[in-house]
Design a protein around this motif. Structure first.
Motif, PDB file in Angstrom:
ATOM      1  N   ALA A  88       0.850  -1.185   0.000  1.00  0.00           N
ATOM      2  CA  ALA A  88       0.000   0.000   0.000  1.00  0.00           C
ATOM      3  C   ALA A  88       0.890   1.241   0.000  1.00  0.00           C
ATOM      4  O   ALA A  88       2.083   1.163   0.285  1.00  0.00           O
ATOM      5  CB  ALA A  88      -0.922   0.017   1.215  1.00  0.00           C
ATOM      6  N   ASN A  89       0.297   2.367  -0.309  1.00  0.00           N
ATOM      7  CA  ASN A  89       1.042   3.617  -0.316  1.00  0.00           C
ATOM      8  C   ASN A  89       0.501   4.563   0.754  1.00  0.00           C
ATOM      9  O   ASN A  89       0.484   5.769   0.574  1.00  0.00           O
ATOM     10  CB  ASN A  89       0.977   4.272  -1.705  1.00  0.00           C
ATOM     11  CG  ASN A  89       1.993   5.380  -1.843  1.00  0.00           C
ATOM     12  OD1 ASN A  89       3.061   5.325  -1.253  1.00  0.00           O
ATOM     13  ND2 ASN A  89       1.665   6.393  -2.607  1.00  0.00           N
ATOM     14  N   HIS A  90       0.094   4.019   1.853  1.00  0.00           N
ATOM     15  CA  HIS A  90      -0.403   4.859   2.936  1.00  0.00           C
ATOM     16  C   HIS A  90       0.741   5.663   3.535  1.00  0.00           C
ATOM     17  O   HIS A  90       1.861   5.178   3.662  1.00  0.00           O
ATOM     18  CB  HIS A  90      -1.073   4.008   4.011  1.00  0.00           C
ATOM     19  CG  HIS A  90      -2.301   3.324   3.504  1.00  0.00           C
ATOM     20  ND1 HIS A  90      -3.463   4.005   3.216  1.00  0.00           N
ATOM     21  CD2 HIS A  90      -2.534   2.046   3.190  1.00  0.00           C
ATOM     22  CE1 HIS A  90      -4.361   3.159   2.761  1.00  0.00           C
ATOM     23  NE2 HIS A  90      -3.815   1.950   2.732  1.00  0.00           N
ATOM     24  N   MET A  91       0.449   6.873   3.845  1.00  0.00           N
ATOM     25  CA  MET A  91       1.431   7.794   4.411  1.00  0.00           C
ATOM     26  C   MET A  91       2.657   7.917   3.501  1.00  0.00           C
ATOM     27  O   MET A  91       3.765   8.105   3.961  1.00  0.00           O
ATOM     28  CB  MET A  91       1.799   7.381   5.829  1.00  0.00           C
ATOM     29  CG  MET A  91       0.576   7.326   6.747  1.00  0.00           C
ATOM     30  SD  MET A  91       0.943   6.988   8.443  1.00  0.00           S
ATOM     31  CE  MET A  91       1.544   8.611   8.943  1.00  0.00           C
ATOM     32  N   TRP A  92       2.436   7.781   2.195  1.00  0.00           N
ATOM     33  CA  TRP A  92       3.474   7.938   1.177  1.00  0.00           C
ATOM     34  C   TRP A  92       4.654   6.989   1.397  1.00  0.00           C
ATOM     35  O   TRP A  92       5.797   7.346   1.155  1.00  0.00           O
ATOM     36  CB  TRP A  92       3.946   9.388   1.093  1.00  0.00           C
ATOM     37  CG  TRP A  92       2.830  10.297   0.804  1.00  0.00           C
ATOM     38  CD1 TRP A  92       2.309  10.602  -0.427  1.00  0.00           C
ATOM     39  CD2 TRP A  92       2.033  11.026   1.752  1.00  0.00           C
ATOM     40  NE1 TRP A  92       1.245  11.457  -0.302  1.00  0.00           N
ATOM     41  CE2 TRP A  92       1.046  11.740   1.046  1.00  0.00           C
ATOM     42  CE3 TRP A  92       2.043  11.125   3.133  1.00  0.00           C
ATOM     43  CZ2 TRP A  92       0.109  12.542   1.653  1.00  0.00           C
ATOM     44  CZ3 TRP A  92       1.099  11.923   3.748  1.00  0.00           C
ATOM     45  CH2 TRP A  92       0.157  12.623   3.005  1.00  0.00           C
TER      46      TRP A  92
END
Length: 109
Positions: A88-92
């Motif tokens: 995932a790309n959560h919080m970059w």
């Protein structure tokens, strides 16, 4: 703890990008002593930050030609990735099992 982990991660990236690989390795090692209590009941956000911190550390350790530390940091990131179970790309962060595999190849660990 998410903010603290994120600060460790940001400073590690800054040190690494400025060629201060020993400082980046030391910072990640210090974070490894400080952050583990938060792992027991860690949120996904914390695991994404935590994992990317150790990926940055693995790159710094590889540049310092420290294979043992590179492997240890990759193992820590791998544990976080497996707890998440997905990319995932959560919080970059662009973090997950795939990014750990990419870093394993990039560091030739």
């Amino acid at each position: 703890m998410v903010v603290t982990g994120s600060l460790f991660r940001s400073v590690a990236h800054c040190l690494l990008s400025n060629g201060w690989v020993d400082g980046a390795v030391q910072l990640v090692s210090d974070a490894a002593d400080y952050l583990p209590p938060a792992l027991r009941d860690a949120s996904a956000e914390f695991l994404w930050i935590y994992g990317t911190l150790f990926l940055a550390g693995s790159m710094a350790a590889a540049r310092a030609d420290d294979r043992a530390t590179t492997r240890a940091f990759l193992a820590e990131a791998d544990q976080a990735a497996h707890r998440l179970g997905r990319d995932a790309n959560h919080m970059w962060t662009a973090f997950g099992p795939t990014n750990v595999a990419i870093h394993r190849v990039a560091t030739v660990a």
